[in-house]
Design a protein around this motif. Structure first.
Motif, PDB file in Angstrom:
ATOM      1  N   VAL A 144      12.983  -2.378  -7.611  1.00 26.02           N
ATOM      2  CA  VAL A 144      12.365  -3.532  -8.258  1.00 26.02           C
ATOM      3  C   VAL A 144      13.422  -4.635  -8.293  1.00 26.02           C
ATOM      4  N   GLU A 145      13.141  -5.729  -7.594  1.00 24.71           N
ATOM      5  CA  GLU A 145      14.083  -6.856  -7.514  1.00 24.71           C
ATOM      6  C   GLU A 145      13.871  -7.858  -8.641  1.00 24.71           C
ATOM      7  N   ALA A 146      12.643  -7.988  -9.097  1.00 25.49           N
ATOM      8  CA  ALA A 146      12.319  -8.900 -10.200  1.00 25.49           C
ATOM      9  C   ALA A 146      11.145  -8.290 -10.950  1.00 25.49           C
ATOM     10  N   ALA A 147      11.245  -8.273 -12.265  1.00 24.08           N
ATOM     11  CA  ALA A 147      10.218  -7.607 -13.069  1.00 24.08           C
ATOM     12  C   ALA A 147       9.567  -8.578 -14.047  1.00 24.08           C
ATOM     13  N   ASP A 148       8.385  -8.189 -14.492  1.00 22.45           N
ATOM     14  CA  ASP A 148       7.678  -8.875 -15.579  1.00 22.45           C
ATOM     15  C   ASP A 148       7.379 -10.348 -15.293  1.00 22.45           C
ATOM     16  N   ILE A 149       6.938 -10.639 -14.070  1.00 21.75           N
ATOM     17  CA  ILE A 149       6.503 -11.994 -13.757  1.00 21.75           C
ATOM     18  C   ILE A 149       5.070 -12.103 -14.272  1.00 21.75           C
ATOM     19  N   ASP A 150       4.924 -12.820 -15.359  1.00 25.01           N
ATOM     20  CA  ASP A 150       3.660 -12.876 -16.084  1.00 25.01           C
ATOM     21  C   ASP A 150       2.651 -13.737 -15.346  1.00 25.01           C
ATOM     22  N   ALA A 151       1.435 -13.222 -15.213  1.00 26.64           N
ATOM     23  CA  ALA A 151       0.324 -13.959 -14.618  1.00 26.64           C
ATOM     24  C   ALA A 151      -0.819 -13.981 -15.622  1.00 26.64           C
ATOM     25  N   SER A 152      -1.761 -14.868 -15.426  1.00 26.82           N
ATOM     26  CA  SER A 152      -2.883 -14.965 -16.366  1.00 26.82           C
ATOM     27  C   SER A 152      -3.756 -13.716 -16.331  1.00 26.82           C
ATOM     28  N   ASN A 153      -3.687 -12.942 -15.249  1.00 25.19           N
ATOM     29  CA  ASN A 153      -4.510 -11.738 -15.126  1.00 25.19           C
ATOM     30  C   ASN A 153      -3.685 -10.471 -14.890  1.00 25.19           C
ATOM     31  N   GLY A 154      -2.425 -10.491 -15.327  1.00 24.52           N
ATOM     32  CA  GLY A 154      -1.598  -9.299 -15.189  1.00 24.52           C
ATOM     33  C   GLY A 154      -0.131  -9.619 -15.048  1.00 24.52           C
ATOM     34  N   VAL A 155       0.541  -8.774 -14.298  1.00 17.24           N
ATOM     35  CA  VAL A 155       1.988  -8.900 -14.139  1.00 17.24           C
ATOM     36  C   VAL A 155       2.382  -8.508 -12.716  1.00 17.24           C
ATOM     37  N   ILE A 156       3.455  -9.128 -12.230  1.00 20.50           N
ATOM     38  CA  ILE A 156       3.988  -8.840 -10.897  1.00 20.50           C
ATOM     39  C   ILE A 156       5.400  -8.296 -11.054  1.00 20.50           C
ATOM     40  N   HIS A 157       5.692  -7.241 -10.302  1.00 17.48           N
ATOM     41  CA  HIS A 157       7.048  -6.713 -10.165  1.00 17.48           C
ATOM     42  C   HIS A 157       7.358  -6.788  -8.675  1.00 17.48           C
ATOM     43  N   VAL A 158       8.371  -7.540  -8.294  1.00 16.23           N
ATOM     44  CA  VAL A 158       8.726  -7.713  -6.883  1.00 16.23           C
ATOM     45  C   VAL A 158       9.575  -6.529  -6.436  1.00 16.23           C
ATOM     46  N   ILE A 159       9.203  -5.926  -5.296  1.00 17.02           N
ATOM     47  CA  ILE A 159       9.923  -4.768  -4.770  1.00 17.02           C
ATOM     48  C   ILE A 159      10.454  -5.051  -3.369  1.00 17.02           C
ATOM     49  N   ASP A 160      11.460  -4.258  -2.960  1.00 13.62           N
ATOM     50  CA  ASP A 160      12.144  -4.516  -1.694  1.00 13.62           C
ATOM     51  C   ASP A 160      11.648  -3.667  -0.527  1.00 13.62           C
ATOM     52  N   ALA A 161      10.518  -2.984  -0.688  1.00 10.05           N
ATOM     53  CA  ALA A 161       9.967  -2.166   0.398  1.00 10.05           C
ATOM     54  C   ALA A 161       8.451  -2.112   0.272  1.00 10.05           C
ATOM     55  N   VAL A 162       7.798  -1.899   1.387  1.00 15.12           N
ATOM     56  CA  VAL A 162       6.369  -1.640   1.386  1.00 15.12           C
ATOM     57  C   VAL A 162       6.214  -0.143   1.139  1.00 15.12           C
ATOM     58  N   ILE A 163       5.493   0.212   0.082  1.00 15.21           N
ATOM     59  CA  ILE A 163       5.283   1.631  -0.213  1.00 15.21           C
ATOM     60  C   ILE A 163       3.962   2.069   0.420  1.00 15.21           C
ATOM     61  N   LEU A 164       3.956   3.283   0.929  1.00 15.29           N
ATOM     62  CA  LEU A 164       2.780   3.772   1.640  1.00 15.29           C
ATOM     63  C   LEU A 164       2.124   4.915   0.886  1.00 15.29           C
ATOM     64  N   PRO A 165       0.790   4.905   0.836  1.00 17.41           N
ATOM     65  CA  PRO A 165       0.101   5.998   0.151  1.00 17.41           C
ATOM     66  C   PRO A 165       0.315   7.303   0.901  1.00 17.41           C
ATOM     67  N   PRO A 166       0.183   8.426   0.194  1.00 17.07           N
ATOM     68  CA  PRO A 166       0.344   9.718   0.871  1.00 17.07           C
ATOM     69  C   PRO A 166      -0.711   9.879   1.968  1.00 17.07           C
ATOM     70  N   GLN A 167      -0.320  10.566   3.010  1.00 12.38           N
ATOM     71  CA  GLN A 167      -1.238  10.825   4.115  1.00 12.38           C
ATOM     72  C   GLN A 167      -2.239  11.894   3.715  1.00 12.38           C
ATOM     73  N   ASP A 168      -3.473  11.736   4.156  1.00 10.42           N
ATOM     74  CA  ASP A 168      -4.487  12.761   3.932  1.00 10.42           C
ATOM     75  C   ASP A 168      -4.383  13.765   5.068  1.00 10.42           C
ATOM     76  N   ASN A 169      -3.838  14.924   4.767  1.00 10.19           N
ATOM     77  CA  ASN A 169      -3.643  15.952   5.781  1.00 10.19           C
ATOM     78  C   ASN A 169      -4.696  17.044   5.709  1.00 10.19           C
ATOM     79  N   SER A 170      -5.815  16.729   5.090  1.00 15.62           N
ATOM     80  CA  SER A 170      -6.856  17.748   4.916  1.00 15.62           C
ATOM     81  C   SER A 170      -7.621  18.041   6.208  1.00 15.62           C
ATOM     82  N   GLY A 171      -7.523  17.125   7.170  1.00 14.78           N
ATOM     83  CA  GLY A 171      -8.231  17.311   8.431  1.00 14.78           C
ATOM     84  C   GLY A 171      -9.645  16.771   8.396  1.00 14.78           C
ATOM     85  N   TYR A 172     -10.049  16.175   7.287  1.00 20.09           N
ATOM     86  CA  TYR A 172     -11.415  15.639   7.187  1.00 20.09           C
ATOM     87  C   TYR A 172     -11.394  14.143   7.257  1.00 20.09           C
TER      88      TYR A 172
END
Length: 172
Positions: A144-172
């Motif tokens: 987290v490079e910058a935290a708690d950037i307040d917005a009217s509809n929430g908050v932003i935390h700036v990060i230094d990488a694109v995070i990827l969701p886990p892969q679905d390895n179920s085969g379906y």
């Protein structure tokens, strides 16, 4: 005691210097939703392009509240060659939506709400893990490079990488 004060001062100074690129004018907070803040922040222009390509602008301008872990332009540039260009293609919109919604938590989570090892469910449906330590705060290993950037509809935390969701390895 003197050492603690000096370290605390150094940490605060570093935080404010790090926040400088993410500062925006908040004369009218009602109009500074998550998307508007990202649009006003040069270092988040690639994220804005991705949000637009994914068709998520209206969602992230919505009522929320949302917590967004916002990857910097450098984070997107660090992806393997051709990845970003491929994700921005209309035929890959579903994959882009999945990746971007993995960066969003429903509700407002400020840095003071975080705990080491905390798991938070994302809008995508999977969880991210928050790690706290001497290195600072990490979300799935992204700093987290910058935290708690307040917005009217929430908050932003700036990060230094694109995070990827886990892969679905179920085969379906």
């Amino acid at each position: 005691m003197k050492r603690i004060i000096m370290i605390s001062t150094l940490v605060l100074a570093t935080f404010f210097i790090a926040m400088a690129p993410y500062s925006i004018s908040t004369q009218n907070d009602d109009n500074h939703d998550i998307v508007s803040i990202a649009q006003d922040t040069d270092n988040l222009s690639t994220l804005v392009a991705a949000i637009e390509a994914a068709g998520l602008v209206d969602v992230l301008k919505g009522d929320g509240p949302f917590t967004v872990f916002a990857p910097t332009n450098a984070a997107f540039e660090a992806l393997p060659d051709g990845t970003l260009e491929s994700l921005l293609m209309p035929e890959n919109r579903d994959q882009l939506v999945k990746i971007l919604t993995y960066h969003v938590i429903s509700g407002e989570v400020m840095s003071g709400d975080l705990s080491n090892g905390m798991k938070a469910g994302t809008v995508e449906g999977s969880e991210v893990t928050i790690t706290l330590g001497d290195f600072g705060v990490r979300v799935n290993g992204a700093n987290v490079e910058a935290a708690d950037i307040d917005a009217s509809n929430g908050v932003i935390h700036v990060i230094d990488a694109v995070i990827l969701p886990p892969q679905d390895n179920s085969g379906y």
